[in-house]
Scaffold this motif. Sequence first.
Motif, PDB file in Angstrom:
ATOM      1  N   ALA A 393       0.846  -1.200   0.000  1.00 48.06           N
ATOM      2  CA  ALA A 393       0.000   0.000   0.000  1.00 48.06           C
ATOM      3  C   ALA A 393       0.881   1.250   0.000  1.00 48.06           C
ATOM      4  CB  ALA A 393      -0.917  -0.019   1.207  1.00 48.06           C
ATOM      5  N   LYS A 395       4.007   1.424  -1.024  1.00 52.01           N
ATOM      6  CA  LYS A 395       4.774   1.492  -2.280  1.00 52.01           C
ATOM      7  C   LYS A 395       3.953   2.116  -3.398  1.00 52.01           C
ATOM      8  CE  LYS A 395       6.414  -2.768  -2.651  1.00 52.01           C
ATOM      9  NZ  LYS A 395       7.074  -3.993  -3.053  1.00 52.01           N
ATOM     10  N   HIS A 396       2.640   1.876  -3.377  1.00 48.65           N
ATOM     11  CA  HIS A 396       1.804   2.294  -4.504  1.00 48.65           C
ATOM     12  C   HIS A 396       0.924   3.505  -4.194  1.00 48.65           C
ATOM     13  CE1 HIS A 396       3.067  -1.171  -6.854  1.00 48.65           C
ATOM     14  NE2 HIS A 396       2.973  -1.863  -5.733  1.00 48.65           N
ATOM     15  N   ASP A 420      -5.844   1.722   0.517  1.00 45.75           N
ATOM     16  CA  ASP A 420      -5.024   2.913   0.229  1.00 45.75           C
ATOM     17  C   ASP A 420      -5.714   3.774  -0.802  1.00 45.75           C
ATOM     18  OD1 ASP A 420      -4.175   2.202  -2.548  1.00 45.75           O
ATOM     19  OD2 ASP A 420      -3.191   0.514  -1.525  1.00 45.75           O
ATOM     20  N   GLU A 423      -2.497   4.348  -6.595  1.00 40.29           N
ATOM     21  CA  GLU A 423      -2.696   4.326  -8.051  1.00 40.29           C
ATOM     22  C   GLU A 423      -3.733   3.296  -8.515  1.00 40.29           C
ATOM     23  OE1 GLU A 423       1.131   1.447  -8.962  1.00 40.29           O
ATOM     24  OE2 GLU A 423       1.367   3.472  -8.154  1.00 40.29           O
ATOM     25  N   GLY A 424      -3.994   2.272  -7.693  1.00 40.75           N
ATOM     26  CA  GLY A 424      -4.973   1.251  -8.079  1.00 40.75           C
ATOM     27  C   GLY A 424      -4.387   0.217  -9.021  1.00 40.75           C
ATOM     28  N   ILE A 425      -5.149  -0.850  -9.246  1.00 31.41           N
ATOM     29  CA  ILE A 425      -4.678  -1.942 -10.111  1.00 31.41           C
ATOM     30  C   ILE A 425      -5.668  -2.099 -11.267  1.00 31.41           C
ATOM     31  CG2 ILE A 425      -4.082  -4.404 -10.192  1.00 31.41           C
ATOM     32  CD1 ILE A 425      -3.813  -4.216  -7.051  1.00 31.41           C
ATOM     33  N   TYR A 438       4.190 -12.171 -10.582  1.00 26.11           N
ATOM     34  CA  TYR A 438       3.351 -11.288 -11.407  1.00 26.11           C
ATOM     35  C   TYR A 438       3.444  -9.856 -10.884  1.00 26.11           C
ATOM     36  CZ  TYR A 438      -0.402  -9.676 -14.374  1.00 26.11           C
ATOM     37  OH  TYR A 438      -1.107  -9.011 -15.326  1.00 26.11           O
ATOM     38  N   SER A 445       8.359  -2.112 -10.387  1.00 22.84           N
ATOM     39  CA  SER A 445       8.360  -2.967  -9.198  1.00 22.84           C
ATOM     40  C   SER A 445       9.769  -3.434  -8.881  1.00 22.84           C
ATOM     41  CB  SER A 445       7.446  -4.172  -9.424  1.00 22.84           C
ATOM     42  OG  SER A 445       7.762  -5.177  -8.528  1.00 22.84           O
ATOM     43  N   GLY A 450      10.749  -4.906  -5.506  1.00 23.70           N
ATOM     44  CA  GLY A 450       9.697  -5.942  -5.424  1.00 23.70           C
ATOM     45  C   GLY A 450      10.122  -7.198  -6.169  1.00 23.70           C
ATOM     46  N   LEU A 453       6.566 -11.747  -5.358  1.00 21.57           N
ATOM     47  CA  LEU A 453       6.202 -12.918  -4.555  1.00 21.57           C
ATOM     48  C   LEU A 453       5.408 -12.552  -3.304  1.00 21.57           C
ATOM     49  CD1 LEU A 453       9.533 -14.979  -4.680  1.00 21.57           C
ATOM     50  CD2 LEU A 453       7.385 -15.516  -5.815  1.00 21.57           C
ATOM     51  N   PHE A 481      -7.444  -4.509   0.218  1.00 26.03           N
ATOM     52  CA  PHE A 481      -7.279  -5.961   0.373  1.00 26.03           C
ATOM     53  C   PHE A 481      -8.079  -6.406   1.595  1.00 26.03           C
ATOM     54  CE2 PHE A 481      -3.707  -5.108  -2.366  1.00 26.03           C
ATOM     55  CZ  PHE A 481      -3.609  -6.262  -3.139  1.00 26.03           C
TER      56      PHE A 481
HETATM   57  P1  ADP Z   1       5.855  -6.961  -5.434  1.00 20.68           P
HETATM   58  O1  ADP Z   1       6.944  -7.600  -4.632  1.00 20.68           O
HETATM   59  O2  ADP Z   1       6.247  -6.658  -6.841  1.00 20.68           O
HETATM   60  O3  ADP Z   1       5.158  -5.884  -4.736  1.00 20.68           O
HETATM   61  P2  ADP Z   1       3.464  -8.464  -4.891  1.00 20.68           P
HETATM   62  O4  ADP Z   1       3.172  -9.894  -5.118  1.00 20.68           O
HETATM   63  O5  ADP Z   1       3.442  -7.966  -3.497  1.00 20.68           O
HETATM   64  O6  ADP Z   1       4.805  -8.170  -5.625  1.00 20.68           O
HETATM   65  O7  ADP Z   1       2.399  -7.655  -5.732  1.00 20.68           O
HETATM   66  C1  ADP Z   1       2.152  -7.969  -7.067  1.00 20.68           C
HETATM   67  C2  ADP Z   1       1.783  -6.740  -7.889  1.00 20.68           C
HETATM   68  O8  ADP Z   1       0.507  -6.279  -7.449  1.00 20.68           O
HETATM   69  C3  ADP Z   1       2.694  -5.584  -7.655  1.00 20.68           C
HETATM   70  O9  ADP Z   1       3.765  -5.632  -8.548  1.00 20.68           O
HETATM   71  C4  ADP Z   1       1.792  -4.407  -7.948  1.00 20.68           C
HETATM   72  O10 ADP Z   1       1.810  -4.120  -9.318  1.00 20.68           O
HETATM   73  C5  ADP Z   1       0.430  -4.882  -7.548  1.00 20.68           C
HETATM   74  N1  ADP Z   1      -0.019  -4.335  -6.238  1.00 20.68           N
HETATM   75  C6  ADP Z   1       0.046  -4.967  -5.045  1.00 20.68           C
HETATM   76  N2  ADP Z   1      -0.485  -4.203  -4.066  1.00 20.68           N
HETATM   77  C7  ADP Z   1      -0.856  -3.020  -4.642  1.00 20.68           C
HETATM   78  C8  ADP Z   1      -1.502  -1.822  -4.176  1.00 20.68           C
HETATM   79  N3  ADP Z   1      -1.805  -1.664  -2.885  1.00 20.68           N
HETATM   80  N4  ADP Z   1      -1.760  -0.871  -5.075  1.00 20.68           N
HETATM   81  C9  ADP Z   1      -1.446  -1.018  -6.385  1.00 20.68           C
HETATM   82  N5  ADP Z   1      -0.871  -2.128  -6.888  1.00 20.68           N
HETATM   83  C10 ADP Z   1      -0.577  -3.132  -6.044  1.00 20.68           C
END
Ligand code: ADP
Length: 515
Positions: A393, A395-396, A420, A423-425, A438, A445, A450, A453, A481
């Motif tokens: 949360a 990081k993004h 959070d 930026e959203g997914i 992924y 990332s 990142g 995993l 989440f």
């Molecule tokens: P990473 O170690 O790359 O963060 P994660 O498995 O924790 O890998 O997350 C996978 C992907 O999901 C991230 O690369 C990111 O693109 C997306 N993601 C996870 N949490 C968030 C979030 N809170 N907001 C936006 N994107 C997210």
Amino acid sequence: MKSNRLRTWGAGVTALWRDRSLATRFLIVYLLLSVVTVVTLTWRSAAQVSRALEEEFEHELELQAFIIASALRSDMEDMMEERRSPADVLALLKQFARDTDSRITLLDRGLEVVFSTDPVVPPHKEHRHPEVVAALEGREQHDIRLDEWTDEKRLFVAAPVREEQHIIGLVQLSIPWSRVQAQIVRQWTTFVLTGFLAIIANVIVSLWLAYGVAHPLRQLTAAARRIAAGHLDQRIPVTSRDEVGTLAAAFNEMAEQLQEMIHKQHLFIANASHELRSPLTSITLRAEALLENPGMPPEMHRRFLQEVNREADRLRRLAERLLDLSRLQVRPESPVFQVVHLPPILDDALEMMIPRATRAGVQIQRAIPSHLPPVHGSPDDLSEVVVNLLDNALKHTPAGGKVTLGAQTRNDHVVITVSDTGEGIPAADLAHIFEPFYRVDKARSRRAGGSGLGLTIVKEIVEAHEGTVDVTSQVGVGTTFYVTLPRYRADTATAPVSPSQDDGGNPDAVQRPEP
Ligand code: ADP
């Protein structure tokens, strides 16, 4: 000695039986059963029918004797009073004998033969036999015996000739027993033939049934062997909906899952190698540059070393995550879980994130009620879930945004939420973010350290706790989440409960859930 030999013989038969194929055993048992059943049934039915046939002959003959005796009444009277000649009466009897195909003998009440339709029976001889004695006494009785004149076996019956209440004579009827027997033999032949046909039909049906069971099992064995030899695309045709068909379908399902699992593992190894390769390449290049250029300017020298250090750190983190994941994937049958009170874990995770949030200019909020029911699990793993989600949360979420850690009770579950305003997914990525490696924006990332995993680990941990993890997100608005865990109930928790770490190992801290 004898019992020893018997035991050895028994063991030999058992071994022989065990070595037979399922189809042969099935065939032997089915055939033995059907032969025994058919033979017993045929025997019993034929015996019953024979008895019925005998009775029918006896009854029929007795009836004829009575009819003839009553028809003969006036003729006998006339003959005795000499109004009619004995030759006339004999002619009449011969007519009856022809009609009934039997021997008729007329006796007087002193049981002496008057005359017989069969010339071998001499007249004026006493004829004291069971059936005539019984007829004289007013009873009905038949007799099967060797005929004294012809030495053949015959069936005898007799009936009294009455004049009002007085017996004036007796009529004896007899037929050769061979006639009855011929009929019985005909019946037996029909029964034995039918039985034989039934056994043949049984042989055909049991061969067909044995083949029906054995053939798919043989196919299954062959397919299992081919799979064991590495041909994972093996499938068995499902041709029925019975137990054998269900087994074949279950086998195919298992093969399918195995194939998918191995494919995922290959993919995982390929991804992991790829992830490891880029920091290693980077380290090798920097190290080579440092070795080949001893006179490199100090700032450049320092920058290269910093980069080597950063890449090594990335490698270490990746290795840690991989170890974590492999530990989680080898799930024990009954993990050593304990009663876990969530608020301290949530608060610790939140506290750990505050410095980072402050640096990033992100506001961090706590929405945890004063009372939350306990859950059953591992405090360390649950803490890792919350830390991973909060880390993502932060990081993004850009500066000025907000990250909220919440928790609530819903029926028999506790739901932890991490939301959070980041930026959203994108919707297309939502279905994949829990897959290993992924990442929505790969380059970004990776730069942010990142590994792709984090969410895979979150999902593994939550599922090991019999919970679920869900996500909702809107690009540009934010992400939430939801981690749903079953609340602890003393009567459903089967795993051994060990003292919580949070309370310094005090066994009293293992509380029962409130009613
Ligand atoms: P990473 O170690 O790359 O963060 P994660 O498995 O924790 O890998 O997350 C996978 C992907 O999901 C991230 O690369 C990111 O693109 C997306 N993601 C996870 N949490 C968030 C979030 N809170 N907001 C936006 N994107 C997210």
